[in-house]
Design a protein around this motif. Sequence first.
Motif, PDB file in Angstrom:
ATOM      1  N   ARG A 240     -72.009 -17.004  64.010  1.00 47.23           N
ATOM      2  CA  ARG A 240     -73.128 -17.411  63.614  1.00 47.23           C
ATOM      3  C   ARG A 240     -73.914 -17.808  64.850  1.00 47.23           C
ATOM      4  NH1 ARG A 240     -73.257 -22.177  59.307  1.00 47.23           N
ATOM      5  NH2 ARG A 240     -72.275 -23.265  61.409  1.00 47.23           N
TER       6      ARG A 240
ATOM      7  N   ARG B  73     -56.545 -13.572  48.018  1.00 47.07           N
ATOM      8  CA  ARG B  73     -56.849 -13.746  49.473  1.00 47.07           C
ATOM      9  C   ARG B  73     -56.855 -12.528  50.007  1.00 47.07           C
ATOM     10  NH1 ARG B  73     -53.107 -16.775  54.024  1.00 47.07           N
ATOM     11  NH2 ARG B  73     -54.476 -16.465  55.819  1.00 47.07           N
TER      12      ARG B  73
ATOM     13  N   ILE C  88     -71.880  -9.315  57.461  1.00 46.19           N
ATOM     14  CA  ILE C  88     -71.751  -9.989  56.436  1.00 46.19           C
ATOM     15  C   ILE C  88     -70.927  -9.421  55.375  1.00 46.19           C
ATOM     16  CG2 ILE C  88     -73.165 -11.408  54.671  1.00 46.19           C
ATOM     17  CD1 ILE C  88     -73.607 -12.451  57.603  1.00 46.19           C
ATOM     18  N   TYR C  89     -69.945 -10.450  54.972  1.00 40.33           N
ATOM     19  CA  TYR C  89     -68.696  -9.624  53.809  1.00 40.33           C
ATOM     20  C   TYR C  89     -69.263 -10.115  52.640  1.00 40.33           C
ATOM     21  CZ  TYR C  89     -64.682  -8.547  51.502  1.00 40.33           C
ATOM     22  OH  TYR C  89     -63.729  -8.298  50.529  1.00 40.33           O
TER      23      TYR C  89
ATOM     24  N   ARG D 157     -62.529 -19.722  61.115  1.00 41.69           N
ATOM     25  CA  ARG D 157     -63.488 -20.767  60.993  1.00 41.69           C
ATOM     26  C   ARG D 157     -64.161 -20.920  62.444  1.00 41.69           C
ATOM     27  NH1 ARG D 157     -61.814 -25.608  56.785  1.00 41.69           N
ATOM     28  NH2 ARG D 157     -61.410 -24.575  54.901  1.00 41.69           N
TER      29      ARG D 157
ATOM     30  N   ARG E  15     -65.877 -17.574  63.340  1.00 41.71           N
ATOM     31  CA  ARG E  15     -67.213 -17.190  62.503  1.00 41.71           C
ATOM     32  C   ARG E  15     -68.349 -18.142  62.786  1.00 41.71           C
ATOM     33  NH1 ARG E  15     -65.124 -16.380  56.167  1.00 41.71           N
ATOM     34  NH2 ARG E  15     -67.460 -15.476  55.984  1.00 41.71           N
TER      35      ARG E  15
ATOM     36  N   ARG F 166     -60.367 -11.093  49.192  1.00 41.25           N
ATOM     37  CA  ARG F 166     -61.691 -11.773  49.845  1.00 41.25           C
ATOM     38  C   ARG F 166     -61.483 -11.419  51.304  1.00 41.25           C
ATOM     39  NH1 ARG F 166     -65.451 -12.192  47.329  1.00 41.25           N
ATOM     40  NH2 ARG F 166     -66.418 -13.651  48.712  1.00 41.25           N
ATOM     41  N   ARG F 167     -60.450 -11.176  51.658  1.00 43.21           N
ATOM     42  CA  ARG F 167     -60.480 -10.767  53.324  1.00 43.21           C
ATOM     43  C   ARG F 167     -61.110  -9.341  53.736  1.00 43.21           C
ATOM     44  NH1 ARG F 167     -54.437 -10.878  55.696  1.00 43.21           N
ATOM     45  NH2 ARG F 167     -54.225  -8.973  54.627  1.00 43.21           N
TER      46      ARG F 167
ATOM     47  N   VAL G   6     -68.806 -12.372  59.649  1.00 42.17           N
ATOM     48  CA  VAL G   6     -67.314 -12.246  60.054  1.00 42.17           C
ATOM     49  C   VAL G   6     -67.510 -11.022  61.086  1.00 42.17           C
ATOM     50  CG1 VAL G   6     -66.149 -12.826  57.925  1.00 42.17           C
ATOM     51  CG2 VAL G   6     -67.204 -10.378  58.218  1.00 42.17           C
TER      52      VAL G   6
ATOM     53  N   GLU H  82     -70.580 -13.799  51.008  1.00 41.19           N
ATOM     54  CA  GLU H  82     -70.321 -15.039  51.953  1.00 41.19           C
ATOM     55  C   GLU H  82     -71.624 -15.122  52.716  1.00 41.19           C
ATOM     56  OE1 GLU H  82     -66.683 -14.900  53.637  1.00 41.19           O
ATOM     57  OE2 GLU H  82     -65.454 -14.235  52.073  1.00 41.19           O
ATOM     58  N   ASP H  83     -71.711 -16.280  53.249  1.00 34.98           N
ATOM     59  CA  ASP H  83     -73.029 -16.642  54.190  1.00 34.98           C
ATOM     60  C   ASP H  83     -72.579 -16.564  55.616  1.00 34.98           C
ATOM     61  OD1 ASP H  83     -74.414 -17.272  51.895  1.00 34.98           O
ATOM     62  OD2 ASP H  83     -73.635 -19.207  51.475  1.00 34.98           O
ATOM     63  N   MET H  84     -71.368 -17.087  56.015  1.00 33.58           N
ATOM     64  CA  MET H  84     -70.845 -16.988  57.270  1.00 33.58           C
ATOM     65  C   MET H  84     -70.581 -15.522  57.792  1.00 33.58           C
ATOM     66  SD  MET H  84     -70.671 -19.953  58.771  1.00 33.58           S
ATOM     67  CE  MET H  84     -69.510 -20.135  59.889  1.00 33.58           C
TER      68      MET H  84
END
Length: 244
Positions: free
Chosen positions: A220, A36, A175-176, A213, A216, A39-40, A183, A179-181
Amino acid sequence: MFEWISQHKDVLSVFTSIGTLIIWLVYAQLLYLGFRRQRRPRIIINRGKRKDIDALCIISNMSAESIFVEYIIAELETSRGTITMDVTDFEQEYEEGDEEGEGEPEERRERRTLNPGRVDENTRQGPLESGDFLHIGSFSDVIKRLARDEGIEMVGYRPAGDLKFYRLTIRLITIYGPEDMPVGAERGFNLEDNDHSYALIPATWDTQRLASRRQRRQLRKMVQRFNATNFSSASSFRCIDNDE
């Protein structure tokens, strides 16, 4: 001893199984926390070189992977409303010594460029590798640009008349990694009037991460709106006539 173990082997087997399960659960938790953490996203917005309003606005990517900077939004809160502007496309130049790194090896400083891999040096949109940074000019430059766009007369660092500046917030949409969403990250800096200029004081001790969520999804929608309207600035600022 062996006789006692033989008599209680069933109970010992249960406790051994429970102990083994606890060890595996702890190990799995550590693996999950490490994954985690990797990925953060971790983006830091801070003052650089100085501590006053002439300080550089430094954006650092401390994530494990690279980020793609999509938008940099500046928001100025005043006594008459709020001015918001996209400052992604803004002239920037890096001068040696802008960040405290003069003692680093030359090859390390060269890798810490402000526009890695970018064709157009007039924009900050683009990838920012892990451990790299960029700056968007000084906080005073950002404030002056917002004031100029809104037609606010400035006397040095301060607005003319009875207008007051309260806070400058810098917000990033990125964009991180894969990932698509999107941040985001944001940090506010309070502007305290000291009669001839403004003192720059961080409103929080750390940069706020916008990575839940709900946040994000909001980011978007914001990007979709920016792209659809070719957003450059917005304002709730109320102009007041001299007669009033």
